[in-house]
Design a protein around this motif. Sequence first.
Motif, short mmCIF file in Angstrom:
data_model
loop_
_atom_site.label_atom_id
_atom_site.label_comp_id
_atom_site.label_asym_id
_atom_site.label_seq_id
_atom_site.Cartn_x
_atom_site.Cartn_y
_atom_site.Cartn_z
N ALA A 69 -13.56 2.08 -13.72
CA ALA A 69 -12.91 3.15 -12.75
C ALA A 69 -11.70 3.85 -13.14
O ALA A 69 -11.46 4.78 -12.63
N ILE A 70 -10.53 2.89 -13.98
CA ILE A 70 -9.32 3.91 -14.38
C ILE A 70 -9.98 5.05 -15.32
O ILE A 70 -9.39 6.24 -15.08
N GLY A 71 -10.97 4.61 -15.98
CA GLY A 71 -11.38 6.03 -17.05
C GLY A 71 -11.80 7.06 -16.28
O GLY A 71 -11.78 8.34 -16.40
N ILE B 178 -1.85 9.76 -10.32
CA ILE B 178 -1.17 8.55 -10.56
C ILE B 178 -1.29 7.69 -9.60
O ILE B 178 -1.28 6.47 -9.70
N ALA B 179 -1.24 8.19 -8.18
CA ALA B 179 -1.45 7.24 -7.07
C ALA B 179 -2.74 6.72 -7.07
O ALA B 179 -2.74 5.41 -6.64
N PHE B 180 -3.76 7.20 -7.58
CA PHE B 180 -5.23 6.85 -7.43
C PHE B 180 -5.35 5.65 -8.48
O PHE B 180 -5.92 4.53 -8.27
N LEU B 181 -4.60 5.89 -9.77
CA LEU B 181 -4.42 4.93 -10.69
C LEU B 181 -3.92 3.80 -10.31
O LEU B 181 -4.55 2.49 -10.35
N SER B 182 -2.99 3.70 -9.65
CA SER B 182 -2.10 2.59 -9.12
C SER B 182 -3.43 1.62 -8.12
O SER B 182 -3.50 0.49 -7.73
N TYR B 183 -3.75 2.63 -7.14
CA TYR B 183 -4.60 2.14 -6.17
C TYR B 183 -5.81 1.52 -6.56
O TYR B 183 -6.27 0.24 -5.97
N VAL B 184 -6.40 1.91 -7.60
CA VAL B 184 -7.48 1.47 -8.23
C VAL B 184 -7.42 -0.06 -8.82
O VAL B 184 -8.17 -0.99 -8.66
N LEU C 88 0.86 -1.27 0.26
CA LEU C 88 -0.12 -0.36 -0.06
C LEU C 88 0.85 1.25 -0.02
O LEU C 88 0.40 2.24 -0.50
N ALA C 89 2.23 1.13 0.67
CA ALA C 89 2.98 2.17 0.72
C ALA C 89 3.56 2.74 -0.70
O ALA C 89 4.01 3.90 -0.89
#
Length: 726
Positions: free
Chosen positions: A406-408, A429-435, A48-49
Amino acid sequence: MTPHYHDETTGKPYDARLVKRLIVFIRPHWRTVAAAVAILILVAGFELAIPFLMRSAIDDYIVATTRILLAEDASAPVEGKISAVTGGGPGSEAATLVAGFVSEHRDDLLVIDDFGSRWEGARPVKAYLVTTKDLSGYDPRKVARASELGVILVDSYYSAARDKAVRAGLVLDEFIVAGDRIALRGDALATLSPEQIRILREDDFRGVGRIALILLVMLAVSFGFTLLEINMMELTSQRVMYDIRMKVLKHMMRLSLSFFDKNPVGRLVTRATNDVEVLHEMFTSIVTMLLRDLFVLVGVVIVLLRLNWRLALVSLAVLPFMAWATVAFSVTIRDAFREVRVKVAKINAMLQESIGGMRVIQIFAHEEESLKRFSRINHENFLAAMKQIRAFAMFTPLMELASSVAIGLVIWYGGGSVIRNTLSLGTVIAFLSYVQMFFRPLRNLAQQYGTMQQAMASSERIFMLLDNDQVILDPEEPVRPDTIEGRICFENVSFSYVEGEQVLRDVSFTVEPGETVAVVGATGAGKTSIINLIERFYDVEEGRITLDGIDLCRMDRSFVRSHIGLVMQDVFLFAGDIGGNIRLGNRAIDDDRLREVAQHVNADGFIQRLPGGYDEEVHERGVTLSTGQRQLLAFARSLAFDPTILILDEATSSIDTETEQLIQEALVRLMEGRTSIVIAHRLSTIQHADKILVMHHGKIREVGTHHDLLLQRGYYYRLYQLQYAQ
């Protein structure tokens, strides 16, 4: 009636009752499991980090942009920090926006020196430098409104350390100065030389390198911890499997033979092998993956909400659709999986039957018909498997579609916010990775669904076996006499294997110590049932059986059986060697005793002719030995344990005449001085018995010596005539 244990159990994907019972086996190893779970949480925390560190690298170092916030004198009350340029005064919308932001981010703001001199036609204005990253945590609507009102200037600046600017040879008067920092417009960076950029962004290069090093260390530590966790879970799983197998076998050894009469050996072996192995897979992969994925799911949701709850709600808008798809998939795949399991069970049964009966199939040229039957069953399995495949083929793309949507949504909403300068690029960019991280556990769940369901089904079958209560119980305080003389007495004994179908009816007889009693009768007369009751494989329904005047039900089973030697028609030999099959693990029987008993029963001759002698390898069930040789080994085995009571169940049937002579000589020596009960089909082998019991339909019809029974011209006489009519 003893139940059968079928493969077609309910197979729920999750059964709390079964899980609780499995925890009983895990509890002795709870420390190892707890340590493994702690490592899982730590590794998931590292996972997660990683996107969070990427965000920090982008926003703090790679794209370290700032914007300018206008306000009045910093020493004045917050409500009055509105510039003349905005035209607002205390209490205006602009004043409210600035007041809220300054009060919330006072420690993060850098005061710009003499910003009013750069604002033509305006009175001196106090201004602040604020990073785009800090603006990302603020209400985007308020940030946008502040930009419209001119409180937050639209242009983006790059902030650098003041001493770095001096070293790079920059003229500070040409740039905005805020304490120990300066602010350059983005287009100004393009005019600098590579060396100036290197000096100016020295801290950024160092920060990016530091984060990269942290990531490498985290990955290395995560690898080591993952390796440790896998070893710990494998160790725990193997120990749990060991305990379950031991418990299953120990329980089966306590069960009455009536249980084994109604349950195929192959199915019971499957309980202790295949089903337990399925649990091993569940412990080592599914449980580990579920725990890690659950922590990741919860962690992703928490991090997303803390980063930007508005973007989090937008990106997770597909959750209702995913919930519907998951429920529909679980119902469909459950039915498909059950059907596949039933069809596979039929295939296994058909294969076992065909391979076991291959000799008969080839003798009667039944190959084509057998292939047709197998083809039909195999095709049914194919159709059932295709239903399962279609369910997975539908669910997996749906998960990919939901992930892509979700990515879109993140790109649409987050990208627009970056363009409007209300959200940092690193946050998007962090959101894209977390999704992407959020949808991976859901895909794993779909892939492991079948295994989890099979694990529940295997657990159910194992516990059904362990819950079986068809057990011959020993008394709480069993009687153990010092000596056994061997007097056996049946007193009005009745018995049945199936309720309502008696195989023994009011049977009474006595065998005196040292006496040889033969039991004869047609097939199904109840001869073998008498042996089963003496050995206490079953308990009587009516009447009682005594040994030296003591009721068998008051005696310990192991004690009784240790004084009885049983030789059956179908001799069972274990894989190992000749000597091991005679002593059966009893190390008190040394090599000299081994040869002595073998010589006594005429077995030493053929053993010595074997290439390995007493060390000759014995294959499964002794297939390399003749029937007579196996019988002689059974006699040697019984004599080695020196029983007080000897029971022979059709021990001389199905052998040639020459071997029978050896066996008859062995029998005379074996029965000498012992109480002997002989179940015989060949009447020639029991003519010298002290007493012959003639059974018919579960009752004793005649009792006497061979000569006396022939004179009675009854059942025994007719049996004798049938065998010796010629």
